[in-house]
Design a protein around this motif. Structure first.
Motif, mmCIF file in Angstrom:
data_model
loop_
_atom_site.group_PDB
_atom_site.id
_atom_site.type_symbol
_atom_site.label_atom_id
_atom_site.label_comp_id
_atom_site.label_asym_id
_atom_site.label_seq_id
_atom_site.Cartn_x
_atom_site.Cartn_y
_atom_site.Cartn_z
ATOM 1 N N LEU A 101 2.275 -2.350 8.325
ATOM 2 C CA LEU A 101 1.295 -3.307 8.556
ATOM 3 C C LEU A 101 1.511 -4.103 9.579
ATOM 4 O O LEU A 101 0.659 -4.537 10.374
ATOM 5 C CB LEU A 101 1.025 -4.136 7.225
ATOM 6 N N ALA A 102 2.728 -4.829 9.855
ATOM 7 C CA ALA A 102 2.989 -5.810 10.804
ATOM 8 C C ALA A 102 2.871 -4.963 12.162
ATOM 9 O O ALA A 102 2.240 -5.404 13.170
ATOM 10 C CB ALA A 102 4.430 -6.322 10.727
ATOM 11 N N ASN A 103 3.346 -3.824 12.152
ATOM 12 C CA ASN A 103 3.296 -2.918 13.577
ATOM 13 C C ASN A 103 2.103 -2.292 13.766
ATOM 14 O O ASN A 103 1.654 -2.500 14.984
ATOM 15 C CB ASN A 103 4.299 -1.499 13.221
ATOM 16 N N GLY A 104 1.203 -2.156 12.713
ATOM 17 C CA GLY A 104 -0.209 -1.711 13.147
ATOM 18 C C GLY A 104 -1.060 -2.965 13.567
ATOM 19 O O GLY A 104 -1.992 -2.975 14.559
ATOM 20 N N ALA A 105 -0.800 -4.087 13.136
ATOM 21 C CA ALA A 105 -1.407 -5.405 13.498
ATOM 22 C C ALA A 105 -1.117 -5.720 15.113
ATOM 23 O O ALA A 105 -1.794 -6.133 16.031
ATOM 24 C CB ALA A 105 -0.991 -6.622 12.644
ATOM 25 N N ASP A 106 0.273 -5.492 15.347
ATOM 26 C CA ASP A 106 0.775 -5.622 16.642
ATOM 27 C C ASP A 106 0.187 -4.596 17.484
ATOM 28 O O ASP A 106 -0.131 -5.015 18.834
ATOM 29 C CB ASP A 106 2.480 -5.581 16.782
ATOM 30 N N GLY A 107 0.131 -3.427 17.121
ATOM 31 C CA GLY A 107 -0.502 -2.368 18.007
ATOM 32 C C GLY A 107 -1.903 -2.467 18.328
ATOM 33 O O GLY A 107 -2.496 -2.051 19.379
ATOM 34 N N ALA A 108 -2.722 -3.183 17.451
ATOM 35 C CA ALA A 108 -4.070 -3.249 17.460
ATOM 36 C C ALA A 108 -4.526 -4.479 18.510
ATOM 37 O O ALA A 108 -5.602 -4.538 18.968
ATOM 38 C CB ALA A 108 -4.608 -3.860 16.135
ATOM 39 N N ALA A 109 -3.421 -5.179 18.596
ATOM 40 C CA ALA A 109 -3.959 -6.643 19.585
ATOM 41 C C ALA A 109 -3.594 -6.056 20.954
ATOM 42 O O ALA A 109 -3.230 -5.177 21.434
ATOM 43 C CB ALA A 109 -3.068 -7.508 19.369
ATOM 44 N N GLU A 142 12.848 -1.968 -0.669
ATOM 45 C CA GLU A 142 12.932 -1.206 0.714
ATOM 46 C C GLU A 142 11.720 -0.642 0.873
ATOM 47 O O GLU A 142 11.001 -0.630 1.874
ATOM 48 C CB GLU A 142 14.119 -0.138 0.543
ATOM 49 N N LEU A 143 10.930 0.126 -0.195
ATOM 50 C CA LEU A 143 9.755 0.619 -0.127
ATOM 51 C C LEU A 143 8.644 -0.480 0.451
ATOM 52 O O LEU A 143 7.800 -0.126 1.221
ATOM 53 C CB LEU A 143 9.305 1.243 -1.128
ATOM 54 N N LEU A 144 8.646 -1.487 -0.389
ATOM 55 C CA LEU A 144 7.914 -2.935 -0.013
ATOM 56 C C LEU A 144 8.151 -3.309 1.267
ATOM 57 O O LEU A 144 7.095 -3.474 2.079
ATOM 58 C CB LEU A 144 7.929 -3.897 -1.138
ATOM 59 N N ALA A 145 9.283 -3.337 1.804
ATOM 60 C CA ALA A 145 9.582 -3.886 2.972
ATOM 61 C C ALA A 145 8.918 -3.003 4.041
ATOM 62 O O ALA A 145 8.406 -3.190 5.333
ATOM 63 C CB ALA A 145 11.125 -4.058 3.212
ATOM 64 N N GLY A 146 9.151 -1.615 3.826
ATOM 65 C CA GLY A 146 8.764 -0.652 4.940
ATOM 66 C C GLY A 146 6.968 -0.667 4.951
ATOM 67 O O GLY A 146 6.459 -0.502 5.881
ATOM 68 N N LEU A 147 6.297 -0.797 3.873
ATOM 69 C CA LEU A 147 5.121 -1.080 3.695
ATOM 70 C C LEU A 147 4.618 -2.449 4.628
ATOM 71 O O LEU A 147 3.702 -2.283 5.362
ATOM 72 C CB LEU A 147 4.538 -1.133 2.396
ATOM 73 N N LEU A 148 5.295 -3.348 4.447
ATOM 74 C CA LEU A 148 4.818 -4.626 5.040
ATOM 75 C C LEU A 148 5.229 -4.590 6.512
ATOM 76 O O LEU A 148 4.622 -4.910 7.585
ATOM 77 C CB LEU A 148 5.955 -5.678 4.499
#
Length: 99
Positions: A91-99, A82-88
Motif C-alpha cells: 500500500l505504501a509503495n502504491g501511494a508513493d508510485g501514484a504521487a 510478516e503478511l500484514l507488513a507486506g500488505l502495508l
C-alpha cells in the motif's frame, strides 16, 4: 483457551503488557484510556477481518500505559505479522508510485 476462566482475548498474550504492565497509580483513570484503546483496537480488528485476516492469527489488543493513556498493541504469529507488513508495504509503495 489456556486455562479455566481466562478470557480468549488474553490467550497467549501474557507478556504483551510490557515491563510496567502490572503497576497501577492511584487516581489515574485507566478505564477511560482503555476504552479509547478498545475503540481503536475494535476498528483495527474489523479492518483486519475485512482484508481476510483471522483474529486467531493476528489481532489488536487494547491496553493502557502507565499514565492511563489508551494503547493498542498488535499481537499475533510472526508469519502473519510478516503478511500484514507486506500488505502495508504494498500500500505504501502504491501511494508513493501514484504521487
Amino acid at each position: 483457551m489456556t486455562g479455566s476462566g481466562e478470557s480468549w482475548l488474553s490467550d497467549g498474550l501474557d507478556d504483551v503488557a510490557g515491563d510496567d504492565g502490572g503497576l497501577w497509580v492511584p487516581g489515574v483513570d485507566y478505564v477511560a484510556g482503555w476504552r479509547a484503546g478498545r475503540a481503536a483496537a475494535d476498528r483495527l480488528n474489523r479492518a483486519l477481518l475485512g482484508v481476510g485476516f483471522e483474529l486467531s492469527a493476528v489481532r489488536a489488543v487494547a491496553s493502557t500505559d502507565g499514565d492511563g493513556r489508551g494503547v493498542v498493541r498488535l499481537a499475533g504469529r510472526p508469519e502473519v505479522a510478516e503478511l500484514l507488513a507486506g500488505l502495508l508495504e504494498t500500500l505504501a509503495n502504491g501511494a508513493d508510485g501514484a504521487a
